[in-house]
Design a protein around this motif. Structure first.
Motif, PDB file in Angstrom:
ATOM      1  N   VAL A   2      36.061  20.949  -8.052  1.00 39.63           N
ATOM      2  CA  VAL A   2      35.192  22.011  -8.537  1.00 39.63           C
ATOM      3  C   VAL A   2      33.851  21.424  -8.968  1.00 39.63           C
ATOM      4  O   VAL A   2      33.802  20.510  -9.791  1.00 39.63           O
ATOM      5  N   ARG A   3      32.772  21.956  -8.412  1.00 38.74           N
ATOM      6  CA  ARG A   3      31.442  21.483  -8.766  1.00 38.74           C
ATOM      7  C   ARG A   3      30.977  22.128 -10.060  1.00 38.74           C
ATOM      8  O   ARG A   3      31.304  23.279 -10.358  1.00 38.74           O
ATOM      9  N   THR A   4      30.177  21.388 -10.823  1.00 41.33           N
ATOM     10  CA  THR A   4      29.584  21.898 -12.050  1.00 41.33           C
ATOM     11  C   THR A   4      28.096  21.564 -12.066  1.00 41.33           C
ATOM     12  O   THR A   4      27.632  20.662 -11.351  1.00 41.33           O
ATOM     13  N   LEU A   5      27.361  22.277 -12.884  1.00 38.43           N
ATOM     14  CA  LEU A   5      25.938  22.014 -13.049  1.00 38.43           C
ATOM     15  C   LEU A   5      25.721  20.731 -13.829  1.00 38.43           C
ATOM     16  O   LEU A   5      26.487  20.396 -14.735  1.00 38.43           O
ATOM     17  N   GLN A   6      24.648  20.022 -13.484  1.00 36.38           N
ATOM     18  CA  GLN A   6      24.237  18.869 -14.260  1.00 36.38           C
ATOM     19  C   GLN A   6      23.559  19.337 -15.557  1.00 36.38           C
ATOM     20  O   GLN A   6      23.114  20.486 -15.652  1.00 36.38           O
ATOM     21  N   PRO A   7      23.472  18.485 -16.565  1.00 39.35           N
ATOM     22  CA  PRO A   7      22.729  18.857 -17.779  1.00 39.35           C
ATOM     23  C   PRO A   7      21.293  19.264 -17.426  1.00 39.35           C
ATOM     24  O   PRO A   7      20.593  18.566 -16.693  1.00 39.35           O
ATOM     25  N   GLY A   8      20.878  20.422 -17.915  1.00 39.16           N
ATOM     26  CA  GLY A   8      19.538  20.907 -17.639  1.00 39.16           C
ATOM     27  C   GLY A   8      19.365  21.605 -16.315  1.00 39.16           C
ATOM     28  O   GLY A   8      18.254  22.029 -15.987  1.00 39.16           O
ATOM     29  N   LEU A  33      27.431  28.537  -8.995  1.00 40.36           N
ATOM     30  CA  LEU A  33      27.889  29.462  -7.964  1.00 40.36           C
ATOM     31  C   LEU A  33      27.436  28.970  -6.606  1.00 40.36           C
ATOM     32  O   LEU A  33      26.389  28.324  -6.474  1.00 40.36           O
ATOM     33  N   GLU A  34      28.207  29.298  -5.578  1.00 40.05           N
ATOM     34  CA  GLU A  34      27.893  28.810  -4.237  1.00 40.05           C
ATOM     35  C   GLU A  34      28.120  29.902  -3.190  1.00 40.05           C
ATOM     36  O   GLU A  34      28.894  30.836  -3.388  1.00 40.05           O
ATOM     37  N   ALA A  35      27.452  29.720  -2.057  1.00 39.02           N
ATOM     38  CA  ALA A  35      27.808  30.319  -0.766  1.00 39.02           C
ATOM     39  C   ALA A  35      28.023  31.828  -0.800  1.00 39.02           C
ATOM     40  O   ALA A  35      29.136  32.313  -0.640  1.00 39.02           O
ATOM     41  N   PRO A  36      26.982  32.621  -0.976  1.00 40.37           N
ATOM     42  CA  PRO A  36      27.172  34.072  -1.032  1.00 40.37           C
ATOM     43  C   PRO A  36      27.556  34.694   0.306  1.00 40.37           C
ATOM     44  O   PRO A  36      27.051  34.315   1.353  1.00 40.37           O
ATOM     45  N   ASN A  37      28.484  35.640   0.239  1.00 45.35           N
ATOM     46  CA  ASN A  37      28.729  36.604   1.327  1.00 45.35           C
ATOM     47  C   ASN A  37      28.194  37.952   0.863  1.00 45.35           C
ATOM     48  O   ASN A  37      28.347  38.309  -0.295  1.00 45.35           O
ATOM     49  N   TRP A  38      27.617  38.717   1.771  1.00 43.40           N
ATOM     50  CA  TRP A  38      27.142  40.063   1.425  1.00 43.40           C
ATOM     51  C   TRP A  38      28.225  41.053   1.822  1.00 43.40           C
ATOM     52  O   TRP A  38      28.698  41.045   2.955  1.00 43.40           O
ATOM     53  N   THR A  39      28.649  41.925   0.901  1.00 41.67           N
ATOM     54  CA  THR A  39      29.709  42.873   1.218  1.00 41.67           C
ATOM     55  C   THR A  39      29.224  43.917   2.224  1.00 41.67           C
ATOM     56  O   THR A  39      28.026  44.192   2.336  1.00 41.67           O
ATOM     57  N   LEU A  40      30.175  44.522   2.946  1.00 40.00           N
ATOM     58  CA  LEU A  40      29.826  45.428   4.033  1.00 40.00           C
ATOM     59  C   LEU A  40      29.184  46.727   3.553  1.00 40.00           C
ATOM     60  O   LEU A  40      28.499  47.392   4.330  1.00 40.00           O
ATOM     61  N   ASP A  41      29.390  47.094   2.284  1.00 41.18           N
ATOM     62  CA  ASP A  41      28.728  48.280   1.752  1.00 41.18           C
ATOM     63  C   ASP A  41      27.328  47.979   1.230  1.00 41.18           C
ATOM     64  O   ASP A  41      26.614  48.882   0.779  1.00 41.18           O
ATOM     65  N   GLY A  42      26.921  46.695   1.269  1.00 43.64           N
ATOM     66  CA  GLY A  42      25.590  46.298   0.854  1.00 43.64           C
ATOM     67  C   GLY A  42      25.369  46.244  -0.636  1.00 43.64           C
ATOM     68  O   GLY A  42      24.254  45.999  -1.093  1.00 43.64           O
ATOM     69  N   ARG A  43      26.431  46.441  -1.428  1.00 43.60           N
ATOM     70  CA  ARG A  43      26.253  46.576  -2.874  1.00 43.60           C
ATOM     71  C   ARG A  43      26.440  45.296  -3.663  1.00 43.60           C
ATOM     72  O   ARG A  43      26.038  45.226  -4.824  1.00 43.60           O
ATOM     73  N   ALA A  44      27.045  44.283  -3.064  1.00 46.17           N
ATOM     74  CA  ALA A  44      27.420  43.119  -3.862  1.00 46.17           C
ATOM     75  C   ALA A  44      27.402  41.851  -3.030  1.00 46.17           C
ATOM     76  O   ALA A  44      27.407  41.877  -1.791  1.00 46.17           O
ATOM     77  N   LEU A  45      27.372  40.730  -3.744  1.00 48.56           N
ATOM     78  CA  LEU A  45      27.537  39.413  -3.154  1.00 48.56           C
ATOM     79  C   LEU A  45      28.849  38.824  -3.663  1.00 48.56           C
ATOM     80  O   LEU A  45      29.194  38.996  -4.829  1.00 48.56           O
ATOM     81  N   ILE A  46      29.549  38.111  -2.785  1.00 47.52           N
ATOM     82  CA  ILE A  46      30.772  37.408  -3.159  1.00 47.52           C
ATOM     83  C   ILE A  46      30.468  35.914  -3.130  1.00 47.52           C
ATOM     84  O   ILE A  46      29.970  35.390  -2.126  1.00 47.52           O
ATOM     85  N   LEU A  47      30.725  35.229  -4.242  1.00 41.85           N
ATOM     86  CA  LEU A  47      30.451  33.805  -4.368  1.00 41.85           C
ATOM     87  C   LEU A  47      31.660  33.110  -4.972  1.00 41.85           C
ATOM     88  O   LEU A  47      32.544  33.738  -5.552  1.00 41.85           O
TER      89      LEU A  47
END
Length: 296
Positions: A2-8, A33-47
């Motif tokens: 699992v990746r995490t953010l670096q300090p800052g 967060l990584e690698a967004p998919n756009w949902t088919l209804d156009g309302r959301a991103l899945i990450l």
């Protein structure tokens, strides 16, 4: 892992328009967060983030977990089922799973064949998945392009020459697999964009460049594509370096229509992130910025 953010460091989710504009839709210093998919209804991103799956509502700006059971920590290889109600995900155990997009129990698809399986594409009819096979999970060995029935079953090899390949994704009409490959060069890590028929025929290079080019993603109408461009000499698709997100017409991959410079790489554009109307796509940046996180 699992990746995490670096300090800052911050995580920023952006939406780019085919007309050349881009807007930041979310910013956080709490989770990578990584690698967004756009949902088919156009309302959301899945990450993915923290080994889990998340839904970002574009209208409200809210981020909520997609509760899944029966899966290990997830990585950034996930694609939506063409029907819109399911999602295919890759786990850190090296297997591919199918799960309800609304949350629920996941079902494993791939067999224990001694390889790690990294998902990237699903055929338009939802019947087959395209993935990269890493024998014995040994990342010093080149990835092999394979497809497998989405319900499970024996995989098939797709021959694309020597060298590592990655990011295989079906075209919207299902007659091509688009990918990046090192088959056209002897320079270590020099990935270039290509396509091949699912039966392994007509393997062809799309662009000859001096940069290291990864993850070609076609728009739903097939007219445009996005990809991520790493600096010359890059090996693999590492995190935390200056890269370009590139928009091209599929009729001419040599002439970028728009380019966005970001600090990122791994996680920025690993999977198809096009909106269903082919007017926008999403990507992620990871700037080093100690300022408090805000929503844009």
């Amino acid at each position: 892992m699992v990746r995490t953010l670096q300090p800052g460091q911050c995580c920023e989710v952006w939406a780019a328009s085919v007309t050349g504009e881009s807007s930041r839709v979310f910013r956080t210093a709490d989770m990578l967060l990584e690698a967004p998919n756009w949902t088919l209804d156009g309302r959301a991103l899945i990450l993915n983030g923290d080994g889990k799956l998340w839904r970002f509502d574009l209208a409200t700006g809210s981020l909520s977990e997609v509760p899944l059971t029966g899966v290990p920590d997830l990585n950034n290889d996930h694609v939506l089922d063409p029907g819109g109600s399911g999602i295919f995900v890759s786990g850190d155990d090296g297997h591919i799973y199918r799960a309800p997009l609304a949350g629920g129990h996941a079902t494993r698809i791939t067999d224990d064949d001694g390889s790690f399986h990294f998902l990237h594409g699903v055929s338009p009819d939802g019947r087959r998945l395209a993935y990269v096979d890493i024998a014995a999970g040994d990342f010093t060995r080149p990835g092999r392009l394979r497809t497998v029935p989405s319900a499970g079953g024996p995989p098939e090899n797709v021959e694309v020459g020597q060298g590592h390949c990655d990011g295989p994704e079906y075209s919207p009409d299902g007659i091509w697999l688009y990918l990046n490959t090192e088959a056209f060069t002897t320079a270590p890590g020099h990935a270039q964009l290509a396509r091949v028929r699912p039966d392994g025929s007509q393997f062809e290079r799309l662009l000859a460049s001096g940069t290291v080019d990864w993850f070609p993603h076609l728009s739903p109408d097939g007219r445009l594509a996005s990809y991520v461009r790493f600096p010359a000499g890059t090996r693999g698709h590492p995190a935390d370096l200056p890269v370009d997100v590139v928009l091209v017409s599929t009729s001419d991959w040599t002439a970028p229509l728009s380019t966005w410079a970001v600090f990122g790489g791994q996680g920025t554009l690993n999977v198809n992130s096009w909106s269903p109307d082919s007017k926008r796509f999403a990507y992620v940046a990871y700037p080093m910025d100690a300022a408090p996180a805000i929503r844009a």
